[in-house]
Design an enzyme around this catalytic site. Structure first.
Site, mmCIF file in Angstrom:
data_model
loop_
_atom_site.group_PDB
_atom_site.id
_atom_site.type_symbol
_atom_site.label_atom_id
_atom_site.label_comp_id
_atom_site.label_asym_id
_atom_site.label_seq_id
_atom_site.Cartn_x
_atom_site.Cartn_y
_atom_site.Cartn_z
ATOM 1 N N LYS A 13 0.698 -1.505 0.124
ATOM 2 C CA LYS A 13 -0.236 -0.375 0.067
ATOM 3 C C LYS A 13 0.607 1.611 0.326
ATOM 4 C CE LYS A 13 -1.920 -0.928 3.853
ATOM 5 N NZ LYS A 13 -1.394 -2.189 3.940
ATOM 6 N N ARG A 90 -8.936 -0.419 10.608
ATOM 7 C CA ARG A 90 -8.199 -1.544 11.150
ATOM 8 C C ARG A 90 -8.971 -2.781 11.760
ATOM 9 N NH1 ARG A 90 -2.289 -0.228 10.271
ATOM 10 N NH2 ARG A 90 -1.296 -2.051 9.983
ATOM 11 N N ARG A 129 12.347 -6.527 4.279
ATOM 12 C CA ARG A 129 12.277 -4.395 4.684
ATOM 13 C C ARG A 129 13.034 -4.040 5.810
ATOM 14 N NH1 ARG A 129 5.546 -2.483 5.103
ATOM 15 N NH2 ARG A 129 6.267 -3.003 6.930
ATOM 16 N N ARG A 131 12.157 -2.785 8.652
ATOM 17 C CA ARG A 131 11.635 -1.587 9.812
ATOM 18 C C ARG A 131 12.040 -1.476 10.901
ATOM 19 N NH1 ARG A 131 6.408 0.565 8.265
ATOM 20 N NH2 ARG A 131 5.561 -1.181 10.029
ATOM 21 N N ARG A 142 1.818 -9.569 13.628
ATOM 22 C CA ARG A 142 0.702 -8.098 12.617
ATOM 23 C C ARG A 142 0.389 -9.195 11.968
ATOM 24 N NH1 ARG A 142 5.785 -5.570 11.812
ATOM 25 N NH2 ARG A 142 4.607 -4.695 9.805
HETATM 26 P P1 ADP Z 1 2.697 -1.875 8.515
HETATM 27 O O1 ADP Z 1 2.834 -1.011 7.252
HETATM 28 O O2 ADP Z 1 2.859 -3.511 8.980
HETATM 29 O O3 ADP Z 1 1.146 -2.327 8.011
HETATM 30 P P2 ADP Z 1 1.612 0.300 10.138
HETATM 31 O O4 ADP Z 1 2.925 1.503 9.319
HETATM 32 O O5 ADP Z 1 -0.230 0.413 8.926
HETATM 33 O O6 ADP Z 1 2.299 -1.121 9.257
HETATM 34 O O7 ADP Z 1 1.138 0.070 10.988
HETATM 35 C C1 ADP Z 1 2.594 -0.209 11.958
HETATM 36 C C2 ADP Z 1 1.652 -0.444 13.643
HETATM 37 O O8 ADP Z 1 1.110 0.690 14.270
HETATM 38 C C3 ADP Z 1 0.335 -1.833 13.402
HETATM 39 O O9 ADP Z 1 1.624 -2.667 13.789
HETATM 40 C C4 ADP Z 1 -0.343 -0.641 14.697
HETATM 41 O O10 ADP Z 1 0.650 -1.164 15.747
HETATM 42 C C5 ADP Z 1 0.198 0.556 14.958
HETATM 43 N N1 ADP Z 1 -1.165 1.430 13.589
HETATM 44 C C6 ADP Z 1 -1.243 1.447 12.613
HETATM 45 N N2 ADP Z 1 -2.839 1.331 12.173
HETATM 46 C C7 ADP Z 1 -3.619 1.861 13.472
HETATM 47 C C8 ADP Z 1 -4.425 0.914 13.448
HETATM 48 N N3 ADP Z 1 -5.337 1.870 12.622
HETATM 49 N N4 ADP Z 1 -5.371 1.259 14.862
HETATM 50 C C9 ADP Z 1 -4.268 0.576 15.966
HETATM 51 N N5 ADP Z 1 -3.231 0.448 15.894
HETATM 52 C C10 ADP Z 1 -1.942 0.855 14.342
#
Ligand code: ADP
Length: 187
Positions: A13, A90, A129, A131, A142
């Protein structure tokens, strides 16, 4: 245009957002980036969110919703061409809250792009990746959280007639082309 990007962590995404922003003039709202900024600045919100992020769990609803609420009202004024959400909603509670928020400001969603990628491919990408939260244990957590909480949104948005599936494998250009085909039709 108001877009939600839906897909597992590592489904690509984030990689496509710049191209979408440039072509359609939308602004992006990425809750993961917003949260990482709060953690980096060591704010009270960041301190609360950090342990959940490190464990690969969802950050509590009120934290995320607060960020989105503040952002969206302002965005509707400053970015008339719309927005694209990455990493939100989410789970079902977040999706329902978003619907309510958008109904209130009369800005319903136009489309949900679902990035479809196989599990093995996703694990491979995330491990590559690097991170802070991309270690093996967190990745599996996750993905488990994604399957349990986020994947049900595929049905939720299908029932609303908003879901469009994008095959998430191939080159970045190929995937971008699939996205353009869908969004040009809607724009
Ligand atoms: P990824 O690219 O792995 O999907 P994100 O950058 O979107 O990762 O999110 C990293 C972390 O931030 C998630 O694992 C979660 O802990 C937190 N997070 C991000 N967006 C949300 C959300 N909408 N609700 C709850 N936690 C979130």
């Amino acid at each position: 245009m108001r877009i939600v990007l839906l897909g597992a962590p590592g489904s690509g995404k984030g990689t496509q957002t710049d191209a979408i922003i440039q072509r359609y003039g939308v602004v992006t709202v990425a809750t993961g980036d917003l949260l990482r900024a709060e953690v980096a600045a060591d704010t009270a919100l960041g301190q609360r969110a950090k342990p959940f992020m490190e464990a690969g769990e969802l950050v509590p609803f009120d934290i995320v919703l607060g960020m989105i609420e503040n952002g969206l009202q302002a965005l509707a004024r400053t970015h008339p061409k719309g927005f694209m959400m990455d990493g939100f909603p989410r789970d079902l509670a977040q999706a329902e809250a978003l619907d309510k928020l958008l109904a209130k400001i009369n800005q319903p969603l136009d489309v949900v792009l679902f990035f479809e990628v196989r599990y093995e491919e996703i694990v491979k990408r995330l491990l590559g990746r690097g991170r802070a939260d991309d270690n093996e244990e967190t990745i599996h957590n996750r993905l488990r959280v994604y399957e349990e909480k986020t994947a049900p949104l595929i049905d939720y948005y299908t029932r609303k007639g908003l879901l469009r599936t994008i095959k998430g494998t191939g080159s970045i250009e190929e995937i971008g082309e699939r996205i353009r085909a869908v969004l040009d039709e809607i724009a």
